[in-house]
Design an enzyme around this catalytic site. Structure first.
Site, PDB file in Angstrom:
ATOM      1  N   SER A 145       0.955  -1.522   0.229  1.00 59.69           N
ATOM      2  CA  SER A 145      -0.059   0.081  -0.162  1.00 59.69           C
ATOM      3  C   SER A 145       0.874   0.798  -0.124  1.00 59.69           C
ATOM      4  O   SER A 145       1.927   0.991   0.354  1.00 59.69           O
ATOM      5  CB  SER A 145      -0.950   0.262   0.955  1.00 59.69           C
ATOM      6  N   TYR A 158      -1.980  -0.689  10.795  1.00 54.33           N
ATOM      7  CA  TYR A 158      -1.716  -1.240   9.246  1.00 54.33           C
ATOM      8  C   TYR A 158      -0.896  -0.091   9.123  1.00 54.33           C
ATOM      9  O   TYR A 158      -0.294  -1.397   7.627  1.00 54.33           O
ATOM     10  CB  TYR A 158      -2.783   0.058   8.470  1.00 54.33           C
TER      11      TYR A 158
END
Length: 263
Positions: A145, A158
């Site tokens: 990501s 995250y």
């Protein structure tokens, strides 16, 4: 294109989180390049529906596993390899994002983000790597990501996990560089997937903003002013899987319209 012109003909690709979003799009892109594909995930019904959707594209099977559980992963990979041969293209796409302020991020949330996003990637690579080493050829493609390249507020666990995925990618790329195996990461920006739909719902709940406005807020981070499409990420995944991409190794490639520029 005839079978002998398909660059991944005869090779088995396994895609985690393959029932929807980036995983489903990646499976389709790999099938169109001739790979045999196994979709791996936790929801057997969703996997079956995805496999039916992809059936016209080529040979596709499913395997159920929780990537956070090592025994579950090893059993699923063993079944998949018995059916389709060694996994020579591994797409670690399965992931989960939960938004929370750091001071409200308890140990259970922290561990769950690491377990799915980082340790799950580790489990799957451990299961696939022996077959790649035997065949002296392999592609490990970790869907990380832009959160692994920069910081985002309210998703510290995250972000930490995705930074870990990129570190793992770079370290393993060096270990396997002379073994015919490449290891790379694809780093999407905000993409039109379930994770982003969840982020939109969270913004709506906490701010009262309309869903369209919440989506627009996320899209603003992309200089192109839009969400990335899963198919755009999948094309980068498929490119990294090609034999012709053998010199691309240890990279973290942002697919985000220019939001994060690495150099």
């Amino acid at each position: 294109m005839s079978t002998n012109q398909l660059p991944l003909a005869g090779r088995h690709a396994l895609v985690t989180g393959g029932a929807r979003g980036i995983g489903l799009a990646s499976a389709r892109a790999l099938l169109r390049r001739g790979a045999r594909v196994t979709l791996l995930g936790r929801d057997a019904a969703a996997l079956a529906a995805a496999a039916a959707d992809l059936a016209a594209e080529g040979e596709v099977r499913t395997a159920s596993a929780d990537i956070a559980d090592e025994a579950s992963v090893r059993a699923a990979f063993a079944r998949a390899e018995a059916e389709s041969g060694p996994v020579l293209v591994l797409v670690n796409n399965a992931g989960q994002a939960v938004s929370q302020r750091f001071d409200r991020t308890d140990a259970a949330l922290w561990q769950s983000m690491l377990a799915v996003n980082l340790t799950g990637t580790y489990h799957c690579i451990q299961a696939a790597l022996p077959g790649m080493l035997r065949e002296k050829w392999g592609r490990v493609i970790n869907v990380a990501s832009t959160a692994g390249l920069t910081g985002y507020a309210y998703v510290s666990a995250y972000c930490a996990a995705k930074h870990g995925v990129i570190g793992l990618t770079r370290a393993l790329a060096l270990e396997t560089a002379q073994k015919g195996i490449t290891v790379n990461a694809v780093c999407p920006g905000y993409t039109d997937t379930d994770i982003v739909r969840g982020a939109v719902a969270n913004i709506v709940e906490k701010t009262g903003m309309a869903p369209e406005a919440a989506r627009a807020r996320l899209a603003e981070r992309n200089p192109q002013g839009r969400l990335v499409r899963p198919e755009e990420v999948a094309e980068t995944v498929a490119w990294l899987a090609l034999p012709a991409s053998s010199s691309v190794n240890g990279q973290a490639i942002a697919v985000d319209g220019g939001e994060v520029m690495t150099g």
